[in-house]
Structure formats: C-alpha cells, structure tokens
Motif scaffolding. Sequence first.
Motif, PDB file in Angstrom:
ATOM      1  N   ASP A 168      -4.838 -16.933   4.297  1.00 45.13           N
ATOM      2  CA  ASP A 168      -4.435 -16.672   5.539  1.00 45.13           C
ATOM      3  C   ASP A 168      -4.388 -15.185   5.872  1.00 45.13           C
ATOM      4  OD1 ASP A 168      -3.000 -16.417   8.036  1.00 45.13           O
ATOM      5  OD2 ASP A 168      -0.954 -17.283   7.128  1.00 45.13           O
ATOM      6  N   LEU A 169      -5.369 -15.113   7.101  1.00 46.26           N
ATOM      7  CA  LEU A 169      -5.491 -13.600   7.248  1.00 46.26           C
ATOM      8  C   LEU A 169      -4.725 -13.446   8.595  1.00 46.26           C
ATOM      9  CD1 LEU A 169      -9.354 -13.403   7.058  1.00 46.26           C
ATOM     10  CD2 LEU A 169      -7.553 -12.758   5.462  1.00 46.26           C
ATOM     11  N   SER A 170      -3.662 -14.246   8.958  1.00 49.07           N
ATOM     12  CA  SER A 170      -2.933 -14.084  10.222  1.00 49.07           C
ATOM     13  C   SER A 170      -1.869 -12.775   9.965  1.00 49.07           C
ATOM     14  CB  SER A 170      -2.097 -15.229  10.496  1.00 49.07           C
ATOM     15  OG  SER A 170      -1.273 -15.559   9.640  1.00 49.07           O
ATOM     16  N   ARG A 171      -1.711 -12.484   8.922  1.00 58.24           N
ATOM     17  CA  ARG A 171      -0.856 -11.361   8.637  1.00 58.24           C
ATOM     18  C   ARG A 171      -1.439  -9.963   9.077  1.00 58.24           C
ATOM     19  NH1 ARG A 171      -2.258 -12.973   3.746  1.00 58.24           N
ATOM     20  NH2 ARG A 171      -2.796 -11.173   2.163  1.00 58.24           N
ATOM     21  N   PHE A 172      -2.731 -10.030   9.239  1.00 52.63           N
ATOM     22  CA  PHE A 172      -3.191  -8.603   9.317  1.00 52.63           C
ATOM     23  C   PHE A 172      -3.599  -8.475  10.881  1.00 52.63           C
ATOM     24  CE2 PHE A 172      -4.732 -10.250   5.138  1.00 52.63           C
ATOM     25  CZ  PHE A 172      -4.515  -8.985   4.285  1.00 52.63           C
ATOM     26  N   PRO A 173      -3.274  -7.295  11.237  1.00 53.45           N
ATOM     27  CA  PRO A 173      -3.400  -6.984  12.822  1.00 53.45           C
ATOM     28  C   PRO A 173      -5.085  -7.059  13.130  1.00 53.45           C
ATOM     29  CG  PRO A 173      -3.153  -4.962  11.714  1.00 53.45           C
ATOM     30  CD  PRO A 173      -2.966  -6.126  10.582  1.00 53.45           C
ATOM     31  N   ARG A 174      -5.232  -7.624  14.042  1.00 54.76           N
ATOM     32  CA  ARG A 174      -6.720  -7.993  14.570  1.00 54.76           C
ATOM     33  C   ARG A 174      -6.871  -7.802  15.928  1.00 54.76           C
ATOM     34  NH1 ARG A 174      -9.602 -13.624  12.579  1.00 54.76           N
ATOM     35  NH2 ARG A 174     -11.709 -13.221  13.315  1.00 54.76           N
ATOM     36  N   LEU A 175      -7.633  -7.319  16.613  1.00 56.21           N
ATOM     37  CA  LEU A 175      -8.147  -7.368  17.981  1.00 56.21           C
ATOM     38  C   LEU A 175      -9.416  -7.970  18.288  1.00 56.21           C
ATOM     39  CD1 LEU A 175      -7.862  -3.463  18.949  1.00 56.21           C
ATOM     40  CD2 LEU A 175      -6.148  -4.990  19.278  1.00 56.21           C
ATOM     41  N   PRO A 176      -9.143  -9.070  19.184  1.00 55.75           N
ATOM     42  CA  PRO A 176     -10.341  -9.988  19.483  1.00 55.75           C
ATOM     43  C   PRO A 176     -11.413  -9.326  20.262  1.00 55.75           C
ATOM     44  CG  PRO A 176      -8.383 -10.461  20.839  1.00 55.75           C
ATOM     45  CD  PRO A 176      -7.838  -9.489  19.960  1.00 55.75           C
TER      46      PRO A 176
ATOM     47  N   PHE B 236     -10.690  -6.078  12.746  1.00 53.03           N
ATOM     48  CA  PHE B 236      -9.685  -5.814  11.762  1.00 53.03           C
ATOM     49  C   PHE B 236      -9.562  -4.222  11.691  1.00 53.03           C
ATOM     50  CE2 PHE B 236     -10.805 -10.100  10.708  1.00 53.03           C
ATOM     51  CZ  PHE B 236      -9.232 -10.552  10.337  1.00 53.03           C
ATOM     52  N   LEU B 237     -10.515  -3.562  11.848  1.00 53.08           N
ATOM     53  CA  LEU B 237     -10.565  -2.109  11.796  1.00 53.08           C
ATOM     54  C   LEU B 237      -9.719  -1.422  12.742  1.00 53.08           C
ATOM     55  CD1 LEU B 237     -14.113  -1.220  10.614  1.00 53.08           C
ATOM     56  CD2 LEU B 237     -11.897  -0.684   9.213  1.00 53.08           C
ATOM     57  N   LEU B 238      -9.807  -1.904  13.934  1.00 54.48           N
ATOM     58  CA  LEU B 238      -9.305  -1.431  15.272  1.00 54.48           C
ATOM     59  C   LEU B 238      -7.506  -2.102  15.412  1.00 54.48           C
ATOM     60  CD1 LEU B 238     -12.039  -1.453  17.981  1.00 54.48           C
ATOM     61  CD2 LEU B 238     -11.216   0.478  16.623  1.00 54.48           C
TER      62      LEU B 238
ATOM     63  N   VAL C  76     -10.747   7.107  16.921  1.00 53.62           N
ATOM     64  CA  VAL C  76     -11.100   6.388  15.789  1.00 53.62           C
ATOM     65  C   VAL C  76     -12.517   7.383  15.595  1.00 53.62           C
ATOM     66  CG1 VAL C  76     -10.232   4.278  16.158  1.00 53.62           C
ATOM     67  CG2 VAL C  76     -12.495   4.588  17.361  1.00 53.62           C
ATOM     68  N   ILE C  77     -12.813   7.340  14.148  1.00 51.42           N
ATOM     69  CA  ILE C  77     -14.153   8.452  13.966  1.00 51.42           C
ATOM     70  C   ILE C  77     -14.722   7.443  12.800  1.00 51.42           C
ATOM     71  CG2 ILE C  77     -14.944  10.376  12.866  1.00 51.42           C
ATOM     72  CD1 ILE C  77     -12.522  11.852  13.668  1.00 51.42           C
ATOM     73  N   THR C  78     -16.027   7.136  13.147  1.00 46.61           N
ATOM     74  CA  THR C  78     -16.765   6.542  11.923  1.00 46.61           C
ATOM     75  C   THR C  78     -18.129   7.230  11.753  1.00 46.61           C
ATOM     76  OG1 THR C  78     -17.608   4.332  11.063  1.00 46.61           O
ATOM     77  CG2 THR C  78     -17.989   4.914  13.506  1.00 46.61           C
ATOM     78  N   VAL C  79     -18.940   6.855  10.702  1.00 42.78           N
ATOM     79  CA  VAL C  79     -20.307   7.642  10.507  1.00 42.78           C
ATOM     80  C   VAL C  79     -21.413   6.256  10.380  1.00 42.78           C
ATOM     81  CG1 VAL C  79     -18.807   9.145   9.188  1.00 42.78           C
ATOM     82  CG2 VAL C  79     -19.775   7.322   7.872  1.00 42.78           C
TER      83      VAL C  79
ATOM     84  N   VAL D 105      -5.536   9.945  14.408  1.00 43.06           N
ATOM     85  CA  VAL D 105      -6.832   9.544  14.161  1.00 43.06           C
ATOM     86  C   VAL D 105      -6.995   8.472  13.054  1.00 43.06           C
ATOM     87  CG1 VAL D 105      -9.232  10.436  13.670  1.00 43.06           C
ATOM     88  CG2 VAL D 105      -7.408  11.866  14.699  1.00 43.06           C
ATOM     89  N   TYR D 106      -7.821   7.460  13.026  1.00 41.78           N
ATOM     90  CA  TYR D 106      -8.099   6.461  12.156  1.00 41.78           C
ATOM     91  C   TYR D 106      -9.584   6.879  11.826  1.00 41.78           C
ATOM     92  CZ  TYR D 106      -7.980   1.882   9.735  1.00 41.78           C
ATOM     93  OH  TYR D 106      -7.976   1.091   8.810  1.00 41.78           O
ATOM     94  N   VAL D 107      -9.972   6.821  10.677  1.00 41.12           N
ATOM     95  CA  VAL D 107     -11.447   7.085   9.933  1.00 41.12           C
ATOM     96  C   VAL D 107     -11.510   5.904   9.368  1.00 41.12           C
ATOM     97  CG1 VAL D 107     -12.786   8.736   8.667  1.00 41.12           C
ATOM     98  CG2 VAL D 107     -10.838   9.769  10.093  1.00 41.12           C
ATOM     99  N   PHE D 108     -12.967   5.519   9.315  1.00 44.25           N
ATOM    100  CA  PHE D 108     -13.575   4.272   8.727  1.00 44.25           C
ATOM    101  C   PHE D 108     -15.113   4.629   8.229  1.00 44.25           C
ATOM    102  CE2 PHE D 108     -12.880   2.869  12.957  1.00 44.25           C
ATOM    103  CZ  PHE D 108     -14.106   2.337  13.336  1.00 44.25           C
ATOM    104  N   PRO D 109     -15.471   4.329   7.259  1.00 43.56           N
ATOM    105  CA  PRO D 109     -16.634   4.618   6.627  1.00 43.56           C
ATOM    106  C   PRO D 109     -17.803   3.891   7.160  1.00 43.56           C
ATOM    107  CG  PRO D 109     -15.834   2.901   5.055  1.00 43.56           C
ATOM    108  CD  PRO D 109     -14.684   3.204   6.182  1.00 43.56           C
ATOM    109  N   SER D 110     -19.083   4.202   6.711  1.00 43.81           N
ATOM    110  CA  SER D 110     -20.269   3.523   7.202  1.00 43.81           C
ATOM    111  C   SER D 110     -20.401   2.249   7.097  1.00 43.81           C
ATOM    112  CB  SER D 110     -21.563   4.084   6.382  1.00 43.81           C
ATOM    113  OG  SER D 110     -22.725   3.621   6.686  1.00 43.81           O
ATOM    114  N   GLY D 111     -20.803   1.500   8.391  1.00 45.97           N
ATOM    115  CA  GLY D 111     -20.854   0.192   8.387  1.00 45.97           C
ATOM    116  C   GLY D 111     -19.428  -0.520   8.551  1.00 45.97           C
ATOM    117  N   GLY D 112     -18.297   0.356   8.486  1.00 43.40           N
ATOM    118  CA  GLY D 112     -17.080  -0.215   8.505  1.00 43.40           C
ATOM    119  C   GLY D 112     -16.692  -0.930   7.281  1.00 43.40           C
TER     120      GLY D 112
END
Length: 216
Positions: A3-11, A60-62, A73-76, A156-163
């Motif tokens: 069940d992934l519903s406990r993880f925050p998610r922006l549609p 999920f990242l956002l 947000v920052i990514t590469v 700031v929230y940073v995530f890696p290449s390709g997320g």
Amino acid sequence: MADLSRFPRLPLIGLPTPIEPLEGLSRHLGSALSGVRLLVKRDDLAGFGGGGNKLRKLEFLLGAARREGADTVITVGALQSNHARLTAAAAARSGFACELVLTRTVKREDADYTGSGNRFLDDLFGARVHVLPGEADALAAAEERATRLREQGRRVYVFPSGGSSAVGCLGYAACADEILRQADAMGLALANIVVPNGSSGTIVLKNSGVAAVVVR
C-alpha cells in the motif's frame, strides 16, 4: 503490491496510461519470436510537459518536497535531460521554484543542441539553469546551491539524476501495480516486462511478480 497511500503524492499523470499492442513489430519479428505478442506501455501520453515516465517519480518526489515544506526543488541531469524538463514543468504546475544543474556530457556546442529541445523548454517552464562541464559533479554542485539558498531562508528539496532515489522509485512501484491491474482487466498473461536502464529507477519492476528483462 504494498500500500503506497501512506506516501505523499502530487497527481501529475492521467492514469492509467494505456497498454497498446505493437501489431506491426510483432508481425515483423514473428519468425524469430514465434507466438510472442508485443505490447507497449504508453507513458509518452502521460500528463503534461511533453509526457514521459519520469512524471511517475516526480509525483512522489514533489509530494515529499511539499510534505517537508519546500518552496524550491533542485535536480541534476545532462543538458538535454528529459527528467530535468519534466521537473521544471511539474514544479511550475505545482508552485515550486525550480533550479536545474545540467552538465555538458555530449560534446556539442551548436545552438541546435545547446538552446533547443529540452533546454528551450527548461527556460519556458521558468527554471533557473546552471550549466557545468561534463566532468563536473552535478549533485555536489546542487547541494552547494541548496546550502546557499537555505542561508537565504529558502526551503530546498534536492533529488538526483533521473529522480532515482528511494522516494522517486515509488513511482515505478506504483507503475508495476498499474501494469498488473491493467493486464488483469485486459485478460493478458504477461510473461516478461522489458524496461530500459539509464539511472536504474525502473529496476523496481523486477519485484512486480513478472519477469523483467532490462535493456542497457
């Protein structure tokens, strides 16, 4: 599936994206792959910003960024990164400031490469872009930029290449569940799922209960 519903998610995606038969390719390969029916998951039809499966990670990242109260947000990625383009589009839609740290991994300097395609869209979507040499450590540069922004009071929230982080890969866990539900509804008995491998985010599909063939 868990069940992934406990993880925050922006549609971000109009789900589910369709599964369509590749009738012509199946016929073309018929002699080599006797009895095999090929189908394709059409994530190019997903949502907005030009579409693409990276939107699955960004949901999920956002979602995580919003939960943590981030405003930026920052990514590469590489200069023409699809992931960077979709991050810029999703951030603009979701109300985040976006910065992209992009590296010149392809040895081209012409305007057709450096200023068109995804790079043009990055700017159109309002991202602030930092371009580094191909050998640069983009993620380290992103973290340094995040530190400076935090000193200015930004969140700031940073995530890696390709997320491709633990959070981002939840998007592909959700995709595996989506594929299996669609297959059941369509009466399909899937033998293999073939996925490309770039930043390795799709490898989570191997835990879906269907054999996964990875194309490198």
